[in-house]
Design a protein around this motif. Structure first.
Motif, PDB file in Angstrom:
ATOM      1  N   LYS A   7       0.844  -1.181   0.000  1.00 37.58           N
ATOM      2  CA  LYS A   7       0.000   0.000   0.000  1.00 37.58           C
ATOM      3  C   LYS A   7       0.886   1.240   0.000  1.00 37.58           C
ATOM      4  O   LYS A   7       1.996   1.221   0.515  1.00 37.58           O
ATOM      5  CB  LYS A   7      -0.933  -0.009   1.208  1.00 37.58           C
ATOM      6  N   ALA A   8       0.394   2.293  -0.628  1.00 38.56           N
ATOM      7  CA  ALA A   8       1.188   3.513  -0.785  1.00 38.56           C
ATOM      8  C   ALA A   8       1.451   4.191   0.551  1.00 38.56           C
ATOM      9  O   ALA A   8       0.625   4.147   1.461  1.00 38.56           O
ATOM     10  CB  ALA A   8       0.468   4.484  -1.711  1.00 38.56           C
ATOM     11  N   GLU A   9       2.616   4.826   0.651  1.00 38.13           N
ATOM     12  CA  GLU A   9       2.953   5.674   1.788  1.00 38.13           C
ATOM     13  C   GLU A   9       3.106   7.100   1.287  1.00 38.13           C
ATOM     14  O   GLU A   9       3.547   7.322   0.157  1.00 38.13           O
ATOM     15  CB  GLU A   9       4.267   5.225   2.439  1.00 38.13           C
ATOM     16  N   LEU A  10       2.759   8.056   2.111  1.00 40.78           N
ATOM     17  CA  LEU A  10       2.933   9.457   1.750  1.00 40.78           C
ATOM     18  C   LEU A  10       4.416   9.800   1.746  1.00 40.78           C
ATOM     19  O   LEU A  10       5.225   9.180   2.450  1.00 40.78           O
ATOM     20  CB  LEU A  10       2.192  10.360   2.734  1.00 40.78           C
ATOM     21  N   GLU A  11       4.791  10.811   0.965  1.00 44.16           N
ATOM     22  CA  GLU A  11       6.194  11.195   0.896  1.00 44.16           C
ATOM     23  C   GLU A  11       6.724  11.660   2.253  1.00 44.16           C
ATOM     24  O   GLU A  11       7.901  11.496   2.556  1.00 44.16           O
ATOM     25  CB  GLU A  11       6.409  12.285  -0.149  1.00 44.16           C
ATOM     26  N   VAL A  17      15.016   9.498  -1.566  1.00 40.29           N
ATOM     27  CA  VAL A  17      16.445   9.493  -1.249  1.00 40.29           C
ATOM     28  C   VAL A  17      17.200   9.175  -2.531  1.00 40.29           C
ATOM     29  O   VAL A  17      16.882   8.206  -3.221  1.00 40.29           O
ATOM     30  CB  VAL A  17      16.773   8.442  -0.166  1.00 40.29           C
ATOM     31  N   SER A  18      18.186   9.982  -2.869  1.00 37.57           N
ATOM     32  CA  SER A  18      18.958   9.776  -4.088  1.00 37.57           C
ATOM     33  C   SER A  18      20.348   9.270  -3.757  1.00 37.57           C
ATOM     34  O   SER A  18      20.873   9.514  -2.685  1.00 37.57           O
ATOM     35  CB  SER A  18      19.078  11.100  -4.847  1.00 37.57           C
ATOM     36  N   GLY A  19      20.938   8.580  -4.695  1.00 37.08           N
ATOM     37  CA  GLY A  19      22.299   8.096  -4.499  1.00 37.08           C
ATOM     38  C   GLY A  19      22.932   7.709  -5.806  1.00 37.08           C
ATOM     39  O   GLY A  19      22.267   7.590  -6.821  1.00 37.08           O
ATOM     40  N   LYS A  20      24.207   7.499  -5.793  1.00 31.31           N
ATOM     41  CA  LYS A  20      24.954   7.116  -6.989  1.00 31.31           C
ATOM     42  C   LYS A  20      25.585   5.738  -6.838  1.00 31.31           C
ATOM     43  O   LYS A  20      26.555   5.425  -7.509  1.00 31.31           O
ATOM     44  CB  LYS A  20      26.060   8.149  -7.257  1.00 31.31           C
ATOM     45  N   THR A  21      25.045   4.892  -5.969  1.00 30.43           N
ATOM     46  CA  THR A  21      25.663   3.600  -5.706  1.00 30.43           C
ATOM     47  C   THR A  21      25.499   2.605  -6.833  1.00 30.43           C
ATOM     48  O   THR A  21      26.248   1.642  -6.923  1.00 30.43           O
ATOM     49  CB  THR A  21      25.093   2.975  -4.418  1.00 30.43           C
ATOM     50  N   TYR A  29       9.601  -0.227   3.540  1.00 33.26           N
ATOM     51  CA  TYR A  29       8.154  -0.119   3.717  1.00 33.26           C
ATOM     52  C   TYR A  29       7.764  -0.299   5.185  1.00 33.26           C
ATOM     53  O   TYR A  29       8.271  -1.172   5.875  1.00 33.26           O
ATOM     54  CB  TYR A  29       7.463  -1.176   2.858  1.00 33.26           C
ATOM     55  N   ASN A  30       6.844   0.549   5.645  1.00 32.81           N
ATOM     56  CA  ASN A  30       6.348   0.465   7.015  1.00 32.81           C
ATOM     57  C   ASN A  30       4.826   0.425   6.958  1.00 32.81           C
ATOM     58  O   ASN A  30       4.177   1.432   6.685  1.00 32.81           O
ATOM     59  CB  ASN A  30       6.828   1.683   7.815  1.00 32.81           C
ATOM     60  N   ALA A  31       4.247  -0.732   7.186  1.00 30.80           N
ATOM     61  CA  ALA A  31       2.799  -0.912   7.089  1.00 30.80           C
ATOM     62  C   ALA A  31       2.037   0.023   8.025  1.00 30.80           C
ATOM     63  O   ALA A  31       0.900   0.398   7.744  1.00 30.80           O
ATOM     64  CB  ALA A  31       2.431  -2.365   7.397  1.00 30.80           C
ATOM     65  N   ALA A  32       2.646   0.443   9.121  1.00 29.43           N
ATOM     66  CA  ALA A  32       1.966   1.323  10.075  1.00 29.43           C
ATOM     67  C   ALA A  32       1.678   2.702   9.485  1.00 29.43           C
ATOM     68  O   ALA A  32       0.764   3.386   9.936  1.00 29.43           O
ATOM     69  CB  ALA A  32       2.811   1.464  11.343  1.00 29.43           C
ATOM     70  N   SER A  33       2.440   3.134   8.488  1.00 27.34           N
ATOM     71  CA  SER A  33       2.223   4.462   7.896  1.00 27.34           C
ATOM     72  C   SER A  33       1.582   4.384   6.506  1.00 27.34           C
ATOM     73  O   SER A  33       1.518   5.371   5.792  1.00 27.34           O
ATOM     74  CB  SER A  33       3.542   5.228   7.816  1.00 27.34           C
ATOM     75  N   ALA A  34       1.077   3.217   6.136  1.00 26.83           N
ATOM     76  CA  ALA A  34       0.498   3.028   4.805  1.00 26.83           C
ATOM     77  C   ALA A  34      -0.874   3.683   4.678  1.00 26.83           C
ATOM     78  O   ALA A  34      -1.625   3.795   5.642  1.00 26.83           O
ATOM     79  CB  ALA A  34       0.383   1.542   4.504  1.00 26.83           C
ATOM     80  N   THR A  35      -1.178   4.107   3.459  1.00 24.52           N
ATOM     81  CA  THR A  35      -2.510   4.612   3.123  1.00 24.52           C
ATOM     82  C   THR A  35      -3.355   3.439   2.635  1.00 24.52           C
ATOM     83  O   THR A  35      -2.893   2.304   2.601  1.00 24.52           O
ATOM     84  CB  THR A  35      -2.415   5.670   2.003  1.00 24.52           C
ATOM     85  N   TRP A 116      11.250  14.866  -7.544  1.00 19.00           N
ATOM     86  CA  TRP A 116      12.347  15.599  -6.924  1.00 19.00           C
ATOM     87  C   TRP A 116      11.932  16.936  -6.336  1.00 19.00           C
ATOM     88  O   TRP A 116      12.745  17.845  -6.247  1.00 19.00           O
ATOM     89  CB  TRP A 116      13.476  15.810  -7.916  1.00 19.00           C
ATOM     90  N   ASN A 117      10.695  17.103  -5.991  1.00 15.19           N
ATOM     91  CA  ASN A 117      10.191  18.321  -5.357  1.00 15.19           C
ATOM     92  C   ASN A 117       9.934  19.396  -6.408  1.00 15.19           C
ATOM     93  O   ASN A 117      10.373  19.310  -7.538  1.00 15.19           O
ATOM     94  CB  ASN A 117      11.155  18.823  -4.267  1.00 15.19           C
TER      95      ASN A 117
END
Length: 149
Positions: A7-11, A17-21, A29-35, A116-117
């Protein structure tokens, strides 16, 4: 091909989070904060087809993959990006929300919402020139329709 779905989570709960790895990230994912929103189905739109992408986009926004690691994309601020230097090595998911014709240049474009905002691009959006084949930044390579509950 398998896609993990949650289920989707709000931003605010799951910020970008960006990276160059160049390695696969780990899902945090955290089910407690899911919509209540969850992807229930998806379908590939015919790849590399302007006509099919427009037909699908006329009914709903499309999830699309693009190449976003090139400076020409990262430094975009306005107008229609029509540079093939953007590449087609897909590495970033965005949302195609429409298409149009730029009044200043007369170029047809896909209107794409980035994650990216609103400080990036044109208030969080980019106009990618509509061209035959894979598309600018590969935007026409893997368009998806997505259904939600």
């Amino acid at each position: 091909m398998y896609y993990e779905t949650h289920k989707a989570e709000l931003e605010t709960a799951y910020p970008y989070v960006s990276g160059k790895t160049q390695t696969a990230g780990k899902c945090a994912y955290n089910a407690a904060s899911a919509t209540a929103v969850e992807v229930s189905k998806y379908a590939f739109v015919t790849a590399d087809s302007v006509t099919q992408m427009k037909a699908a986009l006329a009914t709903q926004p499309l999830a699309v993959s693009i190449e976003a690691d090139k400076m020409v994309f990262q430094t975009y601020s306005s107008g229609v990006l029509d540079s093939t230097t953007c590449g087609t090595n897909l590495d970033h998911a965005v949302l195609a929300v429409g298409w149009g014709t730029d009044s200043a240049s007369g170029k047809d474009y896909w209107l794409v919402k980035n994650s990216w905002n609103t400080t990036w691009g044109d208030k969080g959006y980019i106009k990618l020139a509509i061209v035959d084949g894979k598309g600018i930044c590969g935007v026409q390579m893997e368009p998806l329709t997505v259904g939600t509950n």
